[in-house]
Write a protein that holds these residues in place. Sequence first.
Motif, PDB file in Angstrom:
ATOM      1  N   ALA A  73       8.345   9.315 -16.301  1.00 33.50           N
ATOM      2  CA  ALA A  73       7.382  10.360 -15.958  1.00 33.50           C
ATOM      3  C   ALA A  73       6.933  10.252 -14.505  1.00 33.50           C
ATOM      4  N   TRP A  74       6.677   9.034 -14.023  1.00 36.06           N
ATOM      5  CA  TRP A  74       6.243   8.847 -12.635  1.00 36.06           C
ATOM      6  C   TRP A  74       7.291   9.363 -11.650  1.00 36.06           C
ATOM      7  N   TRP A  75       8.547   9.011 -11.895  1.00 40.86           N
ATOM      8  CA  TRP A  75       9.603   9.447 -10.991  1.00 40.86           C
ATOM      9  C   TRP A  75       9.838  10.951 -11.124  1.00 40.86           C
ATOM     10  N   ALA A  76       9.770  11.474 -12.348  1.00 38.02           N
ATOM     11  CA  ALA A  76       9.976  12.909 -12.561  1.00 38.02           C
ATOM     12  C   ALA A  76       8.936  13.724 -11.812  1.00 38.02           C
ATOM     13  N   VAL A  77       7.673  13.368 -11.949  1.00 43.29           N
ATOM     14  CA  VAL A  77       6.625  14.163 -11.309  1.00 43.29           C
ATOM     15  C   VAL A  77       6.650  13.962  -9.800  1.00 43.29           C
ATOM     16  N   SER A  78       7.054  12.792  -9.331  1.00 40.79           N
ATOM     17  CA  SER A  78       7.213  12.585  -7.888  1.00 40.79           C
ATOM     18  C   SER A  78       8.258  13.532  -7.332  1.00 40.79           C
ATOM     19  N   LEU A  79       9.383  13.641  -8.018  1.00 36.88           N
ATOM     20  CA  LEU A  79      10.444  14.541  -7.579  1.00 36.88           C
ATOM     21  C   LEU A  79       9.979  15.988  -7.601  1.00 36.88           C
ATOM     22  N   PHE A  80       9.250  16.365  -8.653  1.00 33.63           N
ATOM     23  CA  PHE A  80       8.816  17.758  -8.781  1.00 33.63           C
ATOM     24  C   PHE A  80       7.809  18.119  -7.700  1.00 33.63           C
ATOM     25  N   VAL A  81       6.846  17.246  -7.457  1.00 37.85           N
ATOM     26  CA  VAL A  81       5.850  17.502  -6.416  1.00 37.85           C
ATOM     27  C   VAL A  81       6.523  17.507  -5.045  1.00 37.85           C
ATOM     28  N   PHE A  82       7.490  16.627  -4.863  1.00 36.38           N
ATOM     29  CA  PHE A  82       8.234  16.578  -3.604  1.00 36.38           C
ATOM     30  C   PHE A  82       8.961  17.894  -3.334  1.00 36.38           C
ATOM     31  N   ILE A  83       9.673  18.408  -4.334  1.00 32.94           N
ATOM     32  CA  ILE A  83      10.428  19.644  -4.127  1.00 32.94           C
ATOM     33  C   ILE A  83       9.483  20.830  -3.946  1.00 32.94           C
ATOM     34  N   ALA A  84       8.290  20.769  -4.571  1.00 35.15           N
ATOM     35  CA  ALA A  84       7.286  21.809  -4.336  1.00 35.15           C
ATOM     36  C   ALA A  84       6.823  21.782  -2.885  1.00 35.15           C
ATOM     37  N   GLY A  85       6.682  20.587  -2.323  1.00 38.80           N
ATOM     38  CA  GLY A  85       6.325  20.467  -0.915  1.00 38.80           C
ATOM     39  C   GLY A  85       7.405  21.025  -0.007  1.00 38.80           C
ATOM     40  N   VAL A  86       8.670  20.761  -0.351  1.00 44.17           N
ATOM     41  CA  VAL A  86       9.791  21.292   0.434  1.00 44.17           C
ATOM     42  C   VAL A  86       9.793  22.822   0.398  1.00 44.17           C
ATOM     43  N   GLU A  87       9.525  23.385  -0.788  1.00 45.51           N
ATOM     44  CA  GLU A  87       9.588  24.837  -0.971  1.00 45.51           C
ATOM     45  C   GLU A  87       8.424  25.571  -0.308  1.00 45.51           C
ATOM     46  N   ASP A 270      17.340  25.227  -6.184  1.00 43.94           N
ATOM     47  CA  ASP A 270      17.015  25.861  -7.465  1.00 43.94           C
ATOM     48  C   ASP A 270      17.599  25.070  -8.629  1.00 43.94           C
ATOM     49  N   ALA A 271      18.861  24.634  -8.474  1.00 42.79           N
ATOM     50  CA  ALA A 271      19.507  23.854  -9.538  1.00 42.79           C
ATOM     51  C   ALA A 271      18.779  22.533  -9.758  1.00 42.79           C
ATOM     52  N   PHE A 272      18.337  21.911  -8.667  1.00 41.04           N
ATOM     53  CA  PHE A 272      17.622  20.635  -8.770  1.00 41.04           C
ATOM     54  C   PHE A 272      16.297  20.811  -9.492  1.00 41.04           C
ATOM     55  N   ARG A 273      15.550  21.876  -9.125  1.00 40.70           N
ATOM     56  CA  ARG A 273      14.269  22.140  -9.784  1.00 40.70           C
ATOM     57  C   ARG A 273      14.468  22.452 -11.261  1.00 40.70           C
ATOM     58  N   ASN A 274      15.492  23.236 -11.588  1.00 39.02           N
ATOM     59  CA  ASN A 274      15.768  23.561 -12.990  1.00 39.02           C
ATOM     60  C   ASN A 274      16.162  22.319 -13.782  1.00 39.02           C
ATOM     61  N   PHE A 275      16.927  21.440 -13.137  1.00 44.44           N
ATOM     62  CA  PHE A 275      17.296  20.184 -13.806  1.00 44.44           C
ATOM     63  C   PHE A 275      16.054  19.351 -14.119  1.00 44.44           C
ATOM     64  N   LEU A 276      15.145  19.264 -13.155  1.00 44.53           N
ATOM     65  CA  LEU A 276      13.922  18.498 -13.383  1.00 44.53           C
ATOM     66  C   LEU A 276      13.123  19.061 -14.549  1.00 44.53           C
ATOM     67  N   LEU A 277      12.980  20.395 -14.585  1.00 48.52           N
ATOM     68  CA  LEU A 277      12.223  21.027 -15.667  1.00 48.52           C
ATOM     69  C   LEU A 277      12.904  20.831 -17.015  1.00 48.52           C
ATOM     70  N   LEU A 278      14.232  20.815 -17.020  1.00 50.67           N
ATOM     71  CA  LEU A 278      14.968  20.696 -18.277  1.00 50.67           C
ATOM     72  C   LEU A 278      15.043  19.258 -18.774  1.00 50.67           C
ATOM     73  N   ALA A 279      15.345  18.322 -17.884  1.00 50.50           N
ATOM     74  CA  ALA A 279      15.751  16.984 -18.320  1.00 50.50           C
ATOM     75  C   ALA A 279      14.669  15.917 -18.249  1.00 50.50           C
ATOM     76  N   VAL A 280      13.805  15.959 -17.232  1.00 52.46           N
ATOM     77  CA  VAL A 280      12.876  14.840 -17.077  1.00 52.46           C
ATOM     78  C   VAL A 280      11.400  15.236 -17.120  1.00 52.46           C
ATOM     79  N   MET A 281      11.057  16.455 -16.678  1.00 52.75           N
ATOM     80  CA  MET A 281       9.649  16.833 -16.725  1.00 52.75           C
ATOM     81  C   MET A 281       9.080  16.904 -18.145  1.00 52.75           C
ATOM     82  N   PRO A 282       9.884  17.222 -19.186  1.00 54.24           N
ATOM     83  CA  PRO A 282       9.321  17.130 -20.544  1.00 54.24           C
ATOM     84  C   PRO A 282       8.735  15.761 -20.864  1.00 54.24           C
ATOM     85  N   VAL A 283       9.307  14.705 -20.278  1.00 49.82           N
ATOM     86  CA  VAL A 283       8.761  13.360 -20.494  1.00 49.82           C
ATOM     87  C   VAL A 283       7.370  13.266 -19.874  1.00 49.82           C
TER      88      VAL A 283
END
Length: 405
Positions: A73-87, A270-283
Amino acid sequence: MGTSEIFLIALTIILAVPWLAWRLLRRDDHAPLVVVQIVGGILLGPGVLGALYPAYYAFVFNPQVIGALNGVAWWAVSLFVFIAGVELDLADAWGNARETLVTASCALLTPLVLGSLAATVLLTMPGWLGEKGTWGQGVAGIGMACAVTALPILVLLMEKLDIFRTALGQRLLRYASMDDVAIWGVLALILLDWQRIGRQGLFLVGFALAAWGLRRLMAWVREDDRWHIALIWLAAVGFAADWSGLHFMVGAFLAGAVLDAHWFEQGRRDAFRNFLLLAVMPVFFLSTGLRTQWGQVGGLGLAAVIGAALLLLLASVAGKLAGVHLAGRILGWKKGEASVIGWMLQTKALIMIIFVNVLLDKKIITAEAFTALLLMAVMSTMLTTPIVRPLLKKLADAFSASANS
């Protein structure tokens, strides 16, 4: 049974149960999958499943499994917040600076004030302020949680309502982007630790210098290398921010915000963000739900938590609508626009949950306050689509009538 096997059982539950419920109920108009995943975490947590079947809960979600899930969960949310910053694209906001600033300020400050007043009421009673939180931190944190808009969830709902590529959709993106920047700034102020001010100052200076060097490097290397460098940069900045007394998610957002989106091809982003939402953000969503506690606040327990959630929901909704209508009057919007924008900016379920997770991690709020805020975020997000859909139709009909007259 070994820990790895139990972990995979827990992962199967995390991925299967919310998705199956979401598909069978077919209520995506009221509850996007992310909301169902959060609610699923609440139901599978100690407050519900743990109370009904304590032996089963203790077997599946034992300390070793919880530790492994937290790591994911820590790594998943780090990646998601990071990509939100990039976007995050501030250029468009600056191009419409006055409208963006007026609307974003009104949409943020009014619910912040009402949310802070609601927090003041709650904090007069024991059980809501964390053991390491000051009164000011508690009021500011709860107030900001009532004010924030979750940009990723807003984008998801705009796509469902077919307004993402419209002029209205772009306006909503500008307003929410400014508020997203504000929440991380407020979080940094809330977490400012005067006993560790030296570390935090060192982090900010070091981050600024490192970001300058990184930007020169990223402009020079090819895109495949940029992705690898970006992940190393994310982990390093997250560590440095946490070490300084801020939070690793503050570091994750800053790490992404200093990078230019055009350095990474849009399809891959987009593919990276969708992967995060599908595979790791549910955790992450489920681990968030697992942290909910109904507790015994003032002897009321569940009733106190739900009452607090409704109070915060009222402050959030009333504040956001009042602020956006004020902006509409100042800027001379057409009739009906302020209602649509005000309700669309109610979406809270992701960024706000990340925000209050930080407050809970730092023990600024209690588990009961966290649960009340989590329930408020879920209710606020679920209200958005069913209310906005008829408002959009009325706005479109009024526009058509005006064009034909």
